[in-house]
Scaffold this motif. Sequence first.
Motif, mmCIF file in Angstrom:
data_model
loop_
_atom_site.group_PDB
_atom_site.id
_atom_site.type_symbol
_atom_site.label_atom_id
_atom_site.label_comp_id
_atom_site.label_asym_id
_atom_site.label_seq_id
_atom_site.Cartn_x
_atom_site.Cartn_y
_atom_site.Cartn_z
ATOM 1 N N ASP A 185 1.258 -1.130 0.082
ATOM 2 C CA ASP A 185 0.062 -0.354 -0.011
ATOM 3 C C ASP A 185 0.740 1.712 -0.222
ATOM 4 O O ASP A 185 0.315 2.452 -0.437
ATOM 5 N N ILE A 186 2.263 1.206 1.035
ATOM 6 C CA ILE A 186 3.231 2.441 0.910
ATOM 7 C C ILE A 186 4.533 1.184 0.168
ATOM 8 O O ILE A 186 4.767 0.798 -0.301
ATOM 9 N N LEU A 187 5.250 2.720 -0.183
ATOM 10 C CA LEU A 187 6.425 2.822 -1.088
ATOM 11 C C LEU A 187 7.346 3.505 0.160
ATOM 12 O O LEU A 187 7.301 4.693 0.275
ATOM 13 N N VAL A 188 8.403 2.976 1.190
ATOM 14 C CA VAL A 188 9.275 3.365 1.899
ATOM 15 C C VAL A 188 9.843 3.795 1.345
ATOM 16 O O VAL A 188 11.286 2.776 1.098
ATOM 17 N N ALA A 189 10.868 4.858 1.086
ATOM 18 C CA ALA A 189 12.526 5.054 0.815
ATOM 19 C C ALA A 189 13.236 5.326 1.816
ATOM 20 O O ALA A 189 13.046 6.414 2.410
ATOM 21 N N HIS A 190 14.072 4.982 3.083
ATOM 22 C CA HIS A 190 15.382 5.252 4.107
ATOM 23 C C HIS A 190 16.496 5.882 3.243
ATOM 24 O O HIS A 190 17.129 5.235 1.892
ATOM 25 N N TYR B 9 2.935 -4.167 4.979
ATOM 26 C CA TYR B 9 2.173 -2.875 3.496
ATOM 27 C C TYR B 9 2.719 -2.366 3.116
ATOM 28 O O TYR B 9 2.648 -1.547 1.683
ATOM 29 N N ALA B 10 4.174 -2.338 3.353
ATOM 30 C CA ALA B 10 5.140 -1.833 2.310
ATOM 31 C C ALA B 10 5.920 -2.532 1.361
ATOM 32 O O ALA B 10 6.807 -3.323 1.945
ATOM 33 N N ILE B 11 6.544 -1.371 0.651
ATOM 34 C CA ILE B 11 8.201 -1.743 0.014
ATOM 35 C C ILE B 11 8.633 -0.991 0.088
ATOM 36 O O ILE B 11 8.737 0.403 0.081
#
Length: 101
Positions: free
Chosen positions: A24-29, A79-81
Amino acid sequence: MAIILPEAEWRPFEGKTTTLVQPDILVAHTEVGSNEGSIAWGAGAGRPYAHCYVSCKGKTVQCQDLKYRSAAVLEGNPYAICWETEDTNSACFDPWDHKCG
């Protein structure tokens, strides 16, 4: 069948989750360090890891199948890529700078 980015170098982690993700979300760290250091850290048992790692020059290494969860965002994992982006605190902003990985 694995979901692997066509432009990524596929280097799968061994022994990581095979629980499906419902993205549902894309997380960029931002990594505090190098891609290779973060990949090596994430390969260890019980450590956090992302799906993909992107160097300051744009090279992408994928270590987790996109259909499975990563362990990068605690409660967001189902929910995250997740992507990690390299930050070695060097002059890596110029793609022609050969000091970067």
